[in-house]
Motif scaffolding. Sequence first.
Motif, short mmCIF file in Angstrom:
data_model
loop_
_atom_site.label_atom_id
_atom_site.label_comp_id
_atom_site.label_asym_id
_atom_site.label_seq_id
_atom_site.Cartn_x
_atom_site.Cartn_y
_atom_site.Cartn_z
N ALA A 1 0.95 -1.20 0.26
CA ALA A 1 -0.04 0.05 -0.23
C ALA A 1 0.41 1.24 -0.17
N CYS A 2 0.42 2.67 -0.20
CA CYS A 2 0.73 3.75 0.20
C CYS A 2 -0.01 4.81 1.13
N ILE A 3 1.33 5.52 1.46
CA ILE A 3 0.93 6.55 2.40
C ILE A 3 0.98 7.84 2.32
N GLU A 4 -0.12 8.73 2.32
CA GLU A 4 0.17 9.72 2.79
C GLU A 4 -0.69 10.77 3.63
N TYR A 5 0.08 11.79 4.49
CA TYR A 5 -0.71 12.91 5.87
C TYR A 5 -1.10 13.68 5.01
N LYS A 6 -2.74 13.39 5.76
CA LYS A 6 -3.72 15.11 4.90
C LYS A 6 -3.59 15.93 6.22
N LEU A 7 -3.04 16.90 6.06
CA LEU A 7 -4.28 18.07 7.53
C LEU A 7 -5.63 18.23 6.75
N ILE A 8 -5.96 18.20 8.52
CA ILE A 8 -7.63 17.47 8.78
C ILE A 8 -7.62 19.84 9.40
N ASP A 9 -7.28 20.50 10.48
CA ASP A 9 -7.48 21.84 10.26
C ASP A 9 -6.11 22.14 10.65
N GLU A 10 -5.88 23.15 11.22
CA GLU A 10 -5.35 23.92 12.01
C GLU A 10 -6.12 25.06 13.02
N THR A 11 -6.00 24.86 14.15
CA THR A 11 -5.98 26.60 14.90
C THR A 11 -5.31 26.88 15.96
N GLY A 12 -6.05 28.27 16.62
CA GLY A 12 -4.64 29.07 17.40
C GLY A 12 -3.96 30.11 16.97
N PRO A 13 -3.45 30.77 17.71
CA PRO A 13 -2.42 31.92 16.90
C PRO A 13 -1.09 31.51 15.99
N ASP A 14 -0.69 32.49 15.82
CA ASP A 14 0.31 31.84 15.01
C ASP A 14 2.03 31.59 16.20
N HIS A 15 1.67 32.05 17.33
CA HIS A 15 2.29 31.93 18.01
C HIS A 15 2.46 30.21 18.47
N ALA A 16 0.75 30.26 18.72
CA ALA A 16 0.70 28.91 19.31
C ALA A 16 -0.53 27.45 18.51
N LYS A 17 0.26 27.16 17.71
CA LYS A 17 -0.68 26.73 17.17
C LYS A 17 -1.09 25.13 16.91
N CYS A 18 -1.93 24.73 16.67
CA CYS A 18 -2.51 22.75 16.80
C CYS A 18 -3.06 22.67 15.48
N PHE A 19 -1.96 21.82 15.29
CA PHE A 19 -2.61 20.91 13.68
C PHE A 19 -2.85 20.02 13.93
N ARG A 20 -4.19 18.89 13.01
CA ARG A 20 -4.89 17.57 13.42
C ARG A 20 -3.98 17.22 11.65
N PHE A 21 -3.70 16.07 11.81
CA PHE A 21 -3.36 15.18 10.78
C PHE A 21 -3.41 14.12 10.53
N ALA A 22 -3.94 13.41 9.43
CA ALA A 22 -4.54 12.10 9.31
C ALA A 22 -3.47 11.12 8.20
N ALA A 23 -3.10 9.54 9.06
CA ALA A 23 -2.18 9.15 8.23
C ALA A 23 -3.43 8.41 7.31
N VAL A 24 -3.18 8.74 6.20
CA VAL A 24 -3.92 7.78 4.82
C VAL A 24 -3.42 7.46 3.85
N VAL A 25 -3.93 6.06 4.50
CA VAL A 25 -3.06 4.36 3.91
C VAL A 25 -3.95 4.27 2.39
N SER A 26 -3.67 4.45 1.07
CA SER A 26 -4.58 3.58 -0.07
C SER A 26 -5.50 4.18 0.29
N GLY A 27 -5.85 5.26 0.92
CA GLY A 27 -7.39 6.54 0.42
C GLY A 27 -7.98 6.17 1.85
N LYS A 28 -7.87 5.75 3.20
CA LYS A 28 -8.36 5.98 4.02
C LYS A 28 -7.63 5.82 4.94
N GLN A 29 -8.26 6.94 6.01
CA GLN A 29 -7.91 7.24 7.35
C GLN A 29 -7.57 6.94 8.14
#
Length: 235
Positions: free
Chosen positions: A180-208
């Motif tokens: 299979a293959c994998i990619e990382y997808k940004l779901i959302d990012e919140t917070g001010p520039d000095h305190a960002k919070c990122f949420r990613f999904a590991a997507v394997v062959s199209g499935k999270q």
Amino acid sequence: MSLSIERKENLLVLSSRLGVKFADLSLLDTALTHTSYANEVKNGVIHNERLEFLGDAVLELACSTYLFNKFPQMPEGEMTKARASVVCETTLADLSARLGVGKYLLLGKGERMTGGNKRPSILADAFESVIGAIYLDQGWQTARMYILDKLDSALIAVEQGYNLKDYKTILQEVVQSHGACIEYKLIDETGPDHAKCFRFAAVVSGKQKGFGIGSSKKEAEQHAAMEALKEYGIL
């Protein structure tokens, strides 16, 4: 300060999620009170920094004792690295998020408006504070068993030698072995520039396969990879 009926009800819901029946709910309330809220409201409100300090020490002692007994041949330096991997911000923030702690945090208006209840550093600190509250309310043995139960996956990773490896690298090897293959997808990012919070999904062959949060994209991707490895039964 006495707790309102609504606050007591909310704390009882959370204590049920945590799996701990507190004799003194005010300890849990304090564990969930951020400094921004205490500074804003004043009026004698106690924030959670002292409980965080205590909980951090209890976490370290519980993990240190476990590693010392479980791996009698492990050198001090490796035990230090292993312990750090178990009680890292990413792991504690993930536990906090999964237990729903963020929903019950008391935050100042600024922190609340910028997504403080999802920020990894605040969630991790809150988990340490909750551990401090459990220790004061239930004693060492209950706190120790609670910690070992909640950190079971991270401790298994140490036993299997994954704790010192890059989770993205391990997942890449696993995924490739399945063709299979994998990619990382940004779901959302919140917070001010000095305190960002990122949420990613590991997507394997199209499935999270796993989600991760972090204060940087790299950290969030690592966390997502770790969660995906659990899906494969690796951790």
